[in-house]
Structures are given as structure tokens and as C-alpha cells.
Design a protein around this motif. Structure first.
Motif, short mmCIF file in Angstrom:
data_model
loop_
_atom_site.label_atom_id
_atom_site.label_comp_id
_atom_site.label_asym_id
_atom_site.label_seq_id
_atom_site.Cartn_x
_atom_site.Cartn_y
_atom_site.Cartn_z
N MET A 1 -67.88 65.18 107.67
CA MET A 1 -67.34 65.39 106.36
C MET A 1 -65.91 64.82 106.33
SD MET A 1 -66.59 68.95 104.31
CE MET A 1 -68.15 69.70 104.56
N LEU A 2 -65.79 63.56 105.99
CA LEU A 2 -64.49 62.91 105.96
C LEU A 2 -63.83 62.98 104.59
CD1 LEU A 2 -65.32 59.79 108.13
CD2 LEU A 2 -64.16 61.87 108.82
N THR A 3 -64.61 62.98 103.53
CA THR A 3 -64.05 63.09 102.19
C THR A 3 -64.53 64.38 101.56
OG1 THR A 3 -65.92 61.89 101.24
CG2 THR A 3 -64.01 60.58 101.89
N ALA A 4 -63.83 64.80 100.55
CA ALA A 4 -64.18 66.06 99.90
C ALA A 4 -64.55 65.81 98.44
CB ALA A 4 -63.01 67.02 99.97
N ASP A 58 -67.89 71.76 98.93
CA ASP A 58 -66.60 71.33 99.47
C ASP A 58 -65.48 72.24 98.98
OD1 ASP A 58 -67.76 69.27 100.86
OD2 ASP A 58 -67.31 67.74 99.35
N GLU A 59 -65.53 72.61 97.72
CA GLU A 59 -64.52 73.52 97.19
C GLU A 59 -64.65 74.91 97.83
OE1 GLU A 59 -64.64 73.49 92.92
OE2 GLU A 59 -63.86 71.44 92.81
N GLU A 60 -65.86 75.36 98.05
CA GLU A 60 -66.09 76.64 98.71
C GLU A 60 -65.55 76.61 100.14
OE1 GLU A 60 -66.71 80.38 99.37
OE2 GLU A 60 -67.24 79.56 97.42
N VAL A 73 -61.70 70.45 107.93
CA VAL A 73 -62.53 69.34 108.37
C VAL A 73 -62.11 68.04 107.67
CG1 VAL A 73 -64.89 68.48 108.51
CG2 VAL A 73 -64.44 70.90 108.83
N THR A 74 -61.77 68.14 106.39
CA THR A 74 -61.46 66.94 105.62
C THR A 74 -59.97 66.67 105.60
OG1 THR A 74 -61.21 68.15 103.55
CG2 THR A 74 -63.43 67.37 104.09
N GLU A 77 -58.21 69.07 103.20
CA GLU A 77 -57.93 70.40 103.76
C GLU A 77 -56.74 70.36 104.72
OE1 GLU A 77 -62.56 71.93 103.50
OE2 GLU A 77 -61.78 71.15 105.39
N ARG A 78 -56.69 69.33 105.54
CA ARG A 78 -55.57 69.21 106.49
C ARG A 78 -54.26 68.94 105.75
NH1 ARG A 78 -59.64 66.62 109.35
NH2 ARG A 78 -58.92 64.56 108.73
N THR A 79 -54.32 68.14 104.69
CA THR A 79 -53.12 67.85 103.91
C THR A 79 -52.62 69.11 103.21
OG1 THR A 79 -53.83 65.57 103.56
CG2 THR A 79 -52.18 66.43 102.04
N TRP A 80 -53.51 69.90 102.65
CA TRP A 80 -53.08 71.13 101.99
C TRP A 80 -52.48 72.11 102.99
CZ3 TRP A 80 -51.81 72.14 97.28
CH2 TRP A 80 -51.57 73.45 96.90
N GLN A 81 -53.05 72.20 104.17
CA GLN A 81 -52.47 73.07 105.20
C GLN A 81 -51.07 72.61 105.58
OE1 GLN A 81 -55.11 73.50 108.59
NE2 GLN A 81 -55.76 75.50 107.82
N LYS A 82 -50.88 71.31 105.68
CA LYS A 82 -49.56 70.76 106.00
C LYS A 82 -48.57 71.10 104.88
CE LYS A 82 -47.39 66.32 107.09
NZ LYS A 82 -47.66 64.89 107.29
N TYR A 83 -49.01 70.95 103.64
CA TYR A 83 -48.16 71.28 102.50
C TYR A 83 -47.77 72.75 102.52
CZ TYR A 83 -46.93 72.43 97.69
OH TYR A 83 -46.31 72.91 96.58
N VAL A 84 -48.72 73.61 102.76
CA VAL A 84 -48.47 75.05 102.81
C VAL A 84 -47.49 75.38 103.94
CG1 VAL A 84 -49.54 77.29 103.34
CG2 VAL A 84 -50.61 75.75 101.68
N ARG A 85 -47.70 74.77 105.09
CA ARG A 85 -46.82 75.02 106.24
C ARG A 85 -45.38 74.58 105.92
NH1 ARG A 85 -46.62 71.10 109.45
NH2 ARG A 85 -48.50 70.52 109.67
N LEU A 86 -45.22 73.45 105.25
CA LEU A 86 -43.89 72.95 104.93
C LEU A 86 -43.20 73.76 103.83
CD1 LEU A 86 -44.50 69.09 105.01
CD2 LEU A 86 -43.13 70.44 106.61
N THR A 87 -43.96 74.30 102.90
CA THR A 87 -43.35 74.99 101.77
C THR A 87 -43.21 76.49 101.97
OG1 THR A 87 -45.51 75.17 100.67
CG2 THR A 87 -44.11 73.28 100.09
#
Length: 121
Positions: A1-4, A58-60, A73-74, A77-87
Motif C-alpha cells: 500500500m504505497l498510495t492512499a 484507507d481512511e479507516e 504504511v503509506t 500516514e507517515r507525513t501526517w505523523q511527522k506533522y503531528v510530531r513537529l507541531t
């Protein structure tokens, strides 16, 4: 699952408070990550907060990731986790200058003699 398969937001997402010059110019995100945050950020924020109900698997899965029940996995998801960690975490700020002054110095004054600098006169 590379794209969402996640819905695109109604408008572009920006976080002016934490990234006043945008995601691309922040230096924290790659161009691809900045594009993901800009186009999908509103949807991702609303999915995480529960304002929006997931419509696809994918949204679930994304909601499961935000709750800590699944691993990302996607790239989204990794980008959102990075954003959350930074903010949402405290950032350390380091400088090259220290304001600490040594009080126990035996030397008087800050003057140097030419011999101290290794300059031949």
C-alpha cells in the motif's frame, strides 16, 4: 500500500501559526510531503478529530494509525505523523552563543598581548 485513497480537502490546508511561510519553505518537509499536507491536510485533520467519518478502507486505516492501533504504511500516514510530531511536541532551540559568564575567572580583563595571539611582530 504505497498510495492512499483519501479524499482531497475542499481547500488547501495551511498552518500559518506554526509554518508562517508554508510547508514547502519551512525546511521540515520535502516537496512531496508539503503537497500531501496542503491537499489532504483538511481531510486528515478532520478524520483524526472525528469530525469526518471514514469512507474508504484507507481512511479507516489512517484513523487507526492516528489512534496508535496500527503502524503507518503509506506516505500520507507517515507525513501526517511527522506533522503531528513537529507541531505537538516541544522543539529544542540551540544557539552558538552562551550567555553564561564564569564568575570564578582568575584573569583580570579581556585584553590580550600580541604574544598571546601568536603574531610575530
Amino acid at each position: 500500500m504505497l498510495t492512499a485513497n483519501i479524499r482531497i480537502g475542499a481547500k488547501l490546508y495551511s498552518d500559518v501559526e506554526r509554518f508562517p511561510y508554508g510547508f514547502k519553505k519551512s525546511g521540515d518537509f520535502s516537496i512531496a510531503e508539503a503537497t500531501i499536507l496542503s491537499t489532504l491536510g483538511l481531510t486528515l485533520r478532520d478524520l483524526e478529530s472525528g469530525l469526518l467519518k471514514p469512507k474508504s478502507t484507507d481512511e479507516e486505516h489512517f484513523v487507526q494509525v492516528t489512534r496508535g492501533l496500527a503502524e503507518p504504511v503509506t506516505k500520507v500516514e507517515r507525513t501526517w505523523q511527522k506533522y503531528v510530531r513537529l507541531t505537538r511536541s516541544k522543539r529544542n532551540f540551540f544557539t552558538l552563543h552562551s550567555s553564561n559568564v564564569r564568575e570564578d575567572s582568575d584573569e583580570e580583563g579581556d585584553e590580550f598581548e600580541e604574544s598571546d595571539l601568536g603574531i610575530a611582530v
